[in-house]
Design a protein around this motif. Structure first.
Motif, short mmCIF file in Angstrom:
data_model
loop_
_atom_site.label_atom_id
_atom_site.label_comp_id
_atom_site.label_asym_id
_atom_site.label_seq_id
_atom_site.Cartn_x
_atom_site.Cartn_y
_atom_site.Cartn_z
N THR A 193 1.12 -1.03 0.21
CA THR A 193 0.32 0.05 0.03
C THR A 193 0.62 0.98 0.16
N LYS A 194 1.81 1.36 0.91
CA LYS A 194 2.66 2.18 0.56
C LYS A 194 3.36 2.81 -0.79
N ALA A 195 4.46 1.59 -1.17
CA ALA A 195 4.99 1.60 -2.20
C ALA A 195 3.74 2.81 -3.48
N LEU A 196 2.71 2.28 -3.52
CA LEU A 196 1.43 2.32 -4.53
C LEU A 196 1.02 3.87 -4.65
N VAL A 197 0.65 3.67 -3.64
CA VAL A 197 0.30 5.62 -2.39
C VAL A 197 1.35 6.22 -2.77
N GLU A 198 3.04 6.32 -2.27
CA GLU A 198 3.95 7.57 -2.92
C GLU A 198 4.39 6.84 -4.51
N LYS A 199 3.52 6.14 -5.25
CA LYS A 199 4.39 6.27 -6.39
C LYS A 199 3.16 6.66 -7.36
N TYR A 200 1.53 6.18 -7.06
CA TYR A 200 0.41 6.33 -8.35
C TYR A 200 0.03 7.18 -7.38
N GLY A 201 -0.01 8.06 -6.29
CA GLY A 201 -0.97 9.46 -5.28
C GLY A 201 -2.50 8.19 -5.29
N ILE A 202 -2.32 7.08 -5.18
CA ILE A 202 -3.60 6.75 -5.39
C ILE A 202 -3.72 5.86 -3.96
N GLU A 203 -4.94 5.83 -2.84
CA GLU A 203 -4.97 5.51 -1.81
C GLU A 203 -5.89 3.09 -2.20
N PRO A 204 -5.17 2.49 -2.77
CA PRO A 204 -5.74 0.85 -3.29
C PRO A 204 -7.04 1.42 -2.17
N LYS A 205 -8.05 -0.25 -2.52
CA LYS A 205 -9.08 -0.25 -1.84
C LYS A 205 -8.38 -2.34 -1.65
N ILE A 206 -8.88 -1.92 -0.53
CA ILE A 206 -8.84 -3.88 -0.76
C ILE A 206 -9.94 -4.45 -0.11
N LEU A 207 -10.44 -5.52 -1.26
CA LEU A 207 -11.13 -6.04 -1.38
C LEU A 207 -11.16 -7.68 -1.07
N GLU A 208 -11.71 -8.62 -0.03
CA GLU A 208 -11.64 -9.18 0.40
C GLU A 208 -10.56 -11.08 -0.47
N PRO A 209 -8.60 -10.18 0.43
CA PRO A 209 -8.06 -10.59 -0.74
C PRO A 209 -8.35 -12.51 -0.75
N ASP A 210 -8.50 -12.51 0.03
CA ASP A 210 -8.50 -14.18 0.27
C ASP A 210 -9.94 -14.88 -0.45
N GLU A 211 -10.54 -14.11 -1.25
CA GLU A 211 -12.10 -14.43 -1.87
C GLU A 211 -12.48 -13.77 -3.07
N ALA A 212 -12.17 -12.33 -2.84
CA ALA A 212 -12.65 -12.12 -4.36
C ALA A 212 -12.64 -12.80 -5.38
N VAL A 213 -11.36 -12.87 -5.59
CA VAL A 213 -11.51 -13.41 -6.82
C VAL A 213 -11.97 -15.60 -7.03
N ALA A 214 -12.58 -16.54 -6.08
CA ALA A 214 -13.57 -16.83 -6.03
C ALA A 214 -14.77 -16.82 -6.17
N LYS A 215 -14.99 -15.76 -5.90
CA LYS A 215 -17.09 -15.03 -5.43
C LYS A 215 -16.80 -14.33 -7.08
N GLY A 216 -16.04 -13.87 -8.32
CA GLY A 216 -15.55 -13.08 -9.21
C GLY A 216 -15.80 -14.84 -10.17
N ALA A 217 -15.44 -15.75 -9.49
CA ALA A 217 -15.46 -16.83 -10.90
C ALA A 217 -16.57 -17.21 -10.88
N ALA A 218 -17.23 -17.58 -9.87
CA ALA A 218 -18.04 -18.03 -9.11
C ALA A 218 -19.71 -17.21 -10.07
N ILE A 219 -19.13 -15.73 -10.21
CA ILE A 219 -20.53 -15.01 -11.00
C ILE A 219 -20.12 -15.23 -12.22
N TYR A 220 -18.51 -15.62 -12.83
CA TYR A 220 -18.30 -15.72 -14.44
C TYR A 220 -19.43 -16.66 -14.75
N ALA A 221 -18.80 -17.94 -13.41
CA ALA A 221 -19.12 -19.80 -13.62
C ALA A 221 -21.20 -19.38 -14.13
N LEU A 222 -21.61 -19.25 -13.10
CA LEU A 222 -23.16 -18.46 -13.17
C LEU A 222 -23.78 -18.08 -14.11
#
Length: 423
Positions: A193-222
């Motif tokens: 987060t620190k490196a991204l903020v310093e480099k791009y001036g944008i505060e990153p959003k954390i999206l369920e790091p362990d589950e976001a991919v699985a949930k998105g894949a489930a939506i796509y599969a449906l």
């Protein structure tokens, strides 16, 4: 391509109905876009997992998700940070105890587990102690977050360089990143987060790091399943398919029942079909070996990060025979990350070869038409056509020879897995 094919084969061997393969960043963005109504925006998905790093720039909003470009390093991940901590701890242990031998298998495993735990604890603590034992020697070693950041700085820099490259491609296409989305367990490290903020001036959003991919894949599969149900229903009702064919019957049986839930209820999709929602881009470049002023070169037919409307892209170019009276034209195909029109031949990038038979009486320069068609599963179809006789050759390529399983191998492994299943 090899990774996607291997993933599909693994799913089939496990007895799953693999409809399509979707990339992790795309799946995460799909979940983010579908969780609620979104305004039009360009997001960058920074996906740092345990073993790989991917960065993808996408345009989302109004029931649409369009992949603009992607990059990454499939050899860079949290395990590399673990290795750096292991080396540091081992060095400190040797300095404190005077140990100058090799860590045995047990000590190595213990060191790896404690290094990973220390890395995780440093996400919420400024310093952590680590107790190490090897060769009857003991030591208590402290590692601070500052030290951790210093010994892993080069790894973090590699991910930032890839991120820079993706942003540069997006900007060349007229897009500016509005948001940064963090995906993957390793993004919990504060240094990210620190490196991204310093480099791009944008505060990153954390999206369920362990589950976001699985949930998105489930939506796509449906969504993909709904399309398949509709497609096979139309084919059966129109009499387009032969229901006496066992392979056809097997496919129809997979999609006889409608899903218990519907994508209509998902806010971000706005009732649209999945094929209308997600537009992907090519993740690799595909080239043909040609002669340019007497020198062999690779001519890129399909360039990396090109939009794939309706899930595929097709490019046709015309070339000429190299010599008089050629009897065959070898179509040698290469897969790489190069985005220039031509690059030097490197056999390490060879994807496959097919041969087009010629009549043998053609002059040098006789026209040959070559078409590359790539779908969103990474399957490349190559067609070569002799424009004089209209003779054609067709080939389908999925990955570098020897790196993936054939359909027969997958079927055999699937049958074996059934035989050894626990009852």
């Amino acid at each position: 391509t090899a990774e996607r094919t291997a993933t599909k084969s693994a799913g089939e061997i496990a007895g799953l109905n693999v409809i399509e393969i979707i990339s992790e960043p795309t799946a995460a963005a799909l979940y983010y876009g579908c969780a609620k109504e979104q305004g039009e925006k360009t997001i960058l998905v920074y996906d740092l997992g345990g073993g790989t790093f991917d960065v993808t720039v996408m345009r989302i909003g109004a029931g649409k998700i369009e992949v603009i470009c992607s990059d990454g390093n499939h050899e860079l991940g949290g395990k590399n940070w673990d290795d750096a901590v292991m080396q540091y701890l081992a060095g400190e242990f040797c300095s404190e105890t005077g140990f100058d031998g090799d860590f045995d298998e047990y000590a190595q495993q213990d060191l790896r587990l404690k290094a990973e735990k220390a890395k995780q604890q440093l996400s919420s603590r400024e310093e952590v102690p680590v107790m190490l034992d090897a060769a009857a020697l003991h030591a208590r070693i402290s590692i601070s977050r500052t030290t951790f950041d210093e010994i892993t700085q080069t790894l973090l820099n590699e991910s930032i360089e890839k991120t820079d490259a993706a942003i540069a491609v997006a900007e060349s296409k007229g897009y500016k990143v509005d948001e940064i989305l963090l995906v993957g367990g390793s993004t919990r490290m504060p240094q990210v987060t620190k490196a991204l903020v310093e480099k791009y001036g944008i505060e990153p959003k954390i999206l369920e790091p362990d589950e976001a991919v699985a949930k998105g894949a489930a939506i796509y599969a449906l969504g993909a399943y709904e399309l398949k149900v509709e497609e096979w229903k139309e084919k059966v009702e129109s009499g387009e398919v032969d229901m006496n064919d066992e392979a056809v019957k097997e496919e129809v049986e997979k999609y006889q029942e409608e899903a218990a839930i519907s994508t209509v209820a998902i806010p971000g999709l706005r009732g649209q079909k999945m094929s209308e929602v997600v537009t992907v881009a090519t993740t690799k470049s595909y080239a043909l070996k040609v002669l340019v002023e007497g020198t062999e070169k690779c001519c890129n037919m399909i360039i990396k990060n090109v939009k794939m409307e309706n899930g595929s892209v097709s490019v046709t170019k015309q070339f000429g025979t190299a010599d008089d009276n050629q009897e065959t034209a070898e179509l040698v195909v290469y897969e790489s990350d190069f985005d220039s029109e031509y690059y030097d031949v490197d056999e390490d990038f060879t994807l496959g070869t097919c041969s087009l038979e010629l009549p043998g009486n053609l002059p040098a320069g006789a026209p040959i038409q070559v078409t590359f068609t790539l779908n969103n599963e990474g399957i490349l179809k190559v067609t070569g056509r002799d424009m004089t006789t209209n003779k054609e050759i067709h080939a389908t390529m999925q990955a570098t020879a020897g790196t993936t399983m054939s359909k027969e191998d997958v079927a055999a492994a699937k049958a074996k897995s059934k035989n050894i299943a626990v009852e």
